[in-house]
Design a protein around this motif. Structure first.
Motif, PDB file in Angstrom:
ATOM      1  N   ALA A  22      24.292   8.718   4.198  1.00 35.77           N
ATOM      2  CA  ALA A  22      22.868   7.910   4.053  1.00 35.77           C
ATOM      3  C   ALA A  22      23.559   6.618   3.545  1.00 35.77           C
ATOM      4  CB  ALA A  22      22.011   8.231   3.165  1.00 35.77           C
ATOM      5  N   PHE A  23      24.586   6.721   2.448  1.00 33.86           N
ATOM      6  CA  PHE A  23      25.160   5.578   1.997  1.00 33.86           C
ATOM      7  C   PHE A  23      26.126   4.855   3.000  1.00 33.86           C
ATOM      8  CE2 PHE A  23      29.344   4.110  -0.096  1.00 33.86           C
ATOM      9  CZ  PHE A  23      28.720   3.004  -0.572  1.00 33.86           C
ATOM     10  N   VAL A  24      26.879   5.541   3.938  1.00 34.75           N
ATOM     11  CA  VAL A  24      27.924   4.871   4.720  1.00 34.75           C
ATOM     12  C   VAL A  24      26.944   4.207   5.920  1.00 34.75           C
ATOM     13  CG1 VAL A  24      29.447   5.334   6.479  1.00 34.75           C
ATOM     14  CG2 VAL A  24      29.755   6.244   4.083  1.00 34.75           C
ATOM     15  N   THR A  25      25.964   4.812   6.286  1.00 34.45           N
ATOM     16  CA  THR A  25      25.154   4.406   7.536  1.00 34.45           C
ATOM     17  C   THR A  25      24.053   3.318   7.255  1.00 34.45           C
ATOM     18  OG1 THR A  25      23.723   6.255   7.468  1.00 34.45           O
ATOM     19  CG2 THR A  25      25.701   6.360   8.739  1.00 34.45           C
ATOM     20  N   ALA A  26      23.804   3.107   5.837  1.00 31.98           N
ATOM     21  CA  ALA A  26      22.573   2.225   5.613  1.00 31.98           C
ATOM     22  C   ALA A  26      22.820   0.943   5.870  1.00 31.98           C
ATOM     23  CB  ALA A  26      22.331   2.303   3.951  1.00 31.98           C
ATOM     24  N   PRO A  27      21.695   0.447   6.949  1.00 27.94           N
ATOM     25  CA  PRO A  27      22.007  -0.988   7.284  1.00 27.94           C
ATOM     26  C   PRO A  27      21.842  -2.077   6.252  1.00 27.94           C
ATOM     27  CG  PRO A  27      19.627  -0.184   7.689  1.00 27.94           C
ATOM     28  CD  PRO A  27      20.596   1.097   7.191  1.00 27.94           C
ATOM     29  N   PRO A  28      22.169  -3.233   6.229  1.00 28.60           N
ATOM     30  CA  PRO A  28      21.939  -4.096   5.314  1.00 28.60           C
ATOM     31  C   PRO A  28      20.538  -4.528   4.982  1.00 28.60           C
ATOM     32  CG  PRO A  28      22.846  -5.208   7.180  1.00 28.60           C
ATOM     33  CD  PRO A  28      22.797  -3.732   7.301  1.00 28.60           C
ATOM     34  N   ARG A  29      19.906  -4.785   4.000  1.00 28.42           N
ATOM     35  CA  ARG A  29      18.452  -5.328   3.733  1.00 28.42           C
ATOM     36  C   ARG A  29      18.276  -6.710   4.312  1.00 28.42           C
ATOM     37  NH1 ARG A  29      19.685  -2.318  -1.069  1.00 28.42           N
ATOM     38  NH2 ARG A  29      17.980  -0.915  -1.768  1.00 28.42           N
ATOM     39  N   GLU A  30      17.265  -6.777   5.078  1.00 32.12           N
ATOM     40  CA  GLU A  30      16.697  -7.782   5.633  1.00 32.12           C
ATOM     41  C   GLU A  30      16.376  -8.908   4.476  1.00 32.12           C
ATOM     42  OE1 GLU A  30      16.812  -8.848   8.793  1.00 32.12           O
ATOM     43  OE2 GLU A  30      17.688  -7.248   9.775  1.00 32.12           O
ATOM     44  N   PRO A  31      16.558 -10.039   4.630  1.00 33.55           N
ATOM     45  CA  PRO A  31      16.011 -11.064   3.552  1.00 33.55           C
ATOM     46  C   PRO A  31      14.813 -11.348   3.802  1.00 33.55           C
ATOM     47  CG  PRO A  31      17.805 -12.177   5.075  1.00 33.55           C
ATOM     48  CD  PRO A  31      17.828 -10.699   5.476  1.00 33.55           C
ATOM     49  N   PHE A  32      13.997 -11.981   3.074  1.00 38.63           N
ATOM     50  CA  PHE A  32      12.642 -12.376   3.331  1.00 38.63           C
ATOM     51  C   PHE A  32      12.699 -13.891   2.471  1.00 38.63           C
ATOM     52  CE2 PHE A  32      12.700  -9.295  -0.266  1.00 38.63           C
ATOM     53  CZ  PHE A  32      12.289 -10.041  -1.491  1.00 38.63           C
ATOM     54  N   GLU A  33      11.327 -14.519   2.952  1.00 38.39           N
ATOM     55  CA  GLU A  33      11.125 -15.842   2.521  1.00 38.39           C
ATOM     56  C   GLU A  33      10.677 -15.874   1.158  1.00 38.39           C
ATOM     57  OE1 GLU A  33       8.099 -19.560   3.354  1.00 38.39           O
ATOM     58  OE2 GLU A  33       7.822 -17.532   4.371  1.00 38.39           O
ATOM     59  N   VAL A  34      11.486 -16.755   0.102  1.00 42.46           N
ATOM     60  CA  VAL A  34      11.088 -16.983  -1.098  1.00 42.46           C
ATOM     61  C   VAL A  34       9.963 -17.868  -1.029  1.00 42.46           C
ATOM     62  CG1 VAL A  34      11.978 -17.721  -3.229  1.00 42.46           C
ATOM     63  CG2 VAL A  34      13.550 -16.523  -1.730  1.00 42.46           C
ATOM     64  N   LEU A  35       8.982 -17.346  -1.782  1.00 43.98           N
ATOM     65  CA  LEU A  35       7.571 -18.019  -1.873  1.00 43.98           C
ATOM     66  C   LEU A  35       7.764 -19.228  -3.098  1.00 43.98           C
ATOM     67  CD1 LEU A  35       4.973 -15.369  -1.225  1.00 43.98           C
ATOM     68  CD2 LEU A  35       6.218 -16.997   0.518  1.00 43.98           C
ATOM     69  N   SER A  36       6.947 -20.482  -2.871  1.00 42.19           N
ATOM     70  CA  SER A  36       6.784 -21.228  -4.033  1.00 42.19           C
ATOM     71  C   SER A  36       6.065 -20.814  -4.950  1.00 42.19           C
ATOM     72  CB  SER A  36       6.597 -22.524  -3.459  1.00 42.19           C
ATOM     73  OG  SER A  36       5.273 -22.506  -2.757  1.00 42.19           O
TER      74      SER A  36
END
Length: 354
Positions: free
Chosen positions: A26-40
């Motif tokens: 699971a560690f080896v195959t985990a995809p990178p986290r998708e970033p999300f918009e930082v809100l004001s």
């Protein structure tokens, strides 16, 4: 479901159990986290209570999981590992070297080992595929953590538990070693990471048995070992507990290459540049509404004093500062929050006496 709840369902905290092959997979195959918009702050004020709660939790997960930062320490350690791994190209009848990542706590030893091993695992599977020639599941890397008071039997059982061998709790002590070798050989394992080796006392009987067994495993397995531990030189790992003129007979010192890891120092221009580069990379990752360029670098000396230049202490401190910045509404890293946030006891004590 709001977008942050959806994000958390996919990218929430991963509970990897690296000591089992399913967890390592699971560690080896985990995809990178998708970033999300930082809100004001204005955008956050428009969220419902549940939306704000989920948005803040998503930010805490994101902030607590910095990407692997290619520091000078990491690059140097990878360079040593790559050189030693050159011996992995030898045929199976020839001995291989080993790497010993030996340093004080809080310097990222296990992170270095697991990230390097993950790269090896991915590369081997990409080139050679998921199955060996004999049709066994290919498992390029094994991660074996040790515990206090580990014995010869316990070491072999830990290896078998990683592979999920059904005989782990019922095989005799003498049989366990042979089964461990069979697992490594049949799965085509090329790299074995033994973590927390400092739990082995090389001056006592159980520790000497483990030390001798490790040499035997290195002889029997066509794999390279990475040993990870705290102050292994002082614990007599390299000379296997032998004294005086007898240390010349210690095979470990001949086969193993020490890989030291040092904390960041800011006493020189080069050291300060490295520390600032680390802070800039960390700063880019933080999701705070009040973030600005130089937010961490302007507090470089304070951050160093609080963490003593230890990367594990820094990441822990940034986790806590980010949490405080979110729950207090400050939404930025400030000198007050850096001073207020708790840090590990060793860094706290060193900062008081430094």
């Amino acid at each position: 479901m709001n977008p942050w709840a959806t994000w958390l369902a996919t990218y929430g905290t991963a509970r990897y159990q690296l000591s089992r092959k399913q967890g390592w997979h699971a560690f080896v195959t985990a995809p990178p986290r998708e970033p999300f918009e930082v809100l004001s702050r204005t955008a956050m004020s428009r969220l419902s209570g549940e939306e704000l709660e989920d948005y803040n939790e998503a930010r805490m997960v994101w902030n607590a999981n910095l990407p692997t930062i290619k520091t000078s320490q990491l690059a140097a350690a990878y360079g040593i590992c790559d050189q030693v791994m050159a011996s992995a190209y030898r045929d199976g009848d020839k001995l291989r070297g080993s790497v010993v990542i030996d340093a004080e706590p809080g310097l990222g030893k296990t992170t270095i080992a697991t990230r390097y091993a993950r790269d090896v695992h991915r590369r081997v599977l990409r080139r050679d595929g998921p199955l060996t020639v004999e049709g066994h599941q290919r498992w390029p890397v094994a991660f074996i953590p040790l515990s206090a008071g580990v014995t010869l039997k316990g070491l072999n059982q830990q290896i078998l538990r990683f592979y999920g061998h059904p005989a782990v709790d019922r095989a005799s002590t003498s049989k366990l070693g042979a089964l461990a070798v069979d697992c490594v050989t049949s799965c085509g394992t090329r790299l074995i990471v033994l973590d927390d080796l400092h739990f082995v006392d090389f001056r006592h009987r159980n520790g000497l048995e483990v030390s001798n067994h490790l040499k035997g495993l290195a002889n029997d397995m066509a794999a390279t070992f990475i040993y990870v531990g705290v102050n292994l030189t002082a614990k007599r790992f390299f000379d296997e507990g032998l004294l005086g003129e007898h240390t010349v007979y210690a095979q470990t010192s001949r086969r193993a290459t020490r890989c030291p890891v040092a904390p960041f120092s800011i006493d020189t221009d080069t050291g300060m540049r490295g520390w600032l580069a680390l802070l800039r990379t960390a700063e880019e990752h933080l999701t705070l509404a009040g973030s600005h360029d130089g937010m961490l670098c302007e507090h470089a000396r304070l951050l160093h004093r609080r963490t003593q230049g230890r990367i594990a202490s820094l990441t822990n401190l940034l986790d806590r500062i980010s949490y405080l910045a979110i729950v207090t509404g400050v939404e930025a890293v400030t000198a007050e929050l850096i001073t207020t946030a708790t840090v590990d006891n060793a860094s706290e004590s060193a900062a008081r006496t430094g």
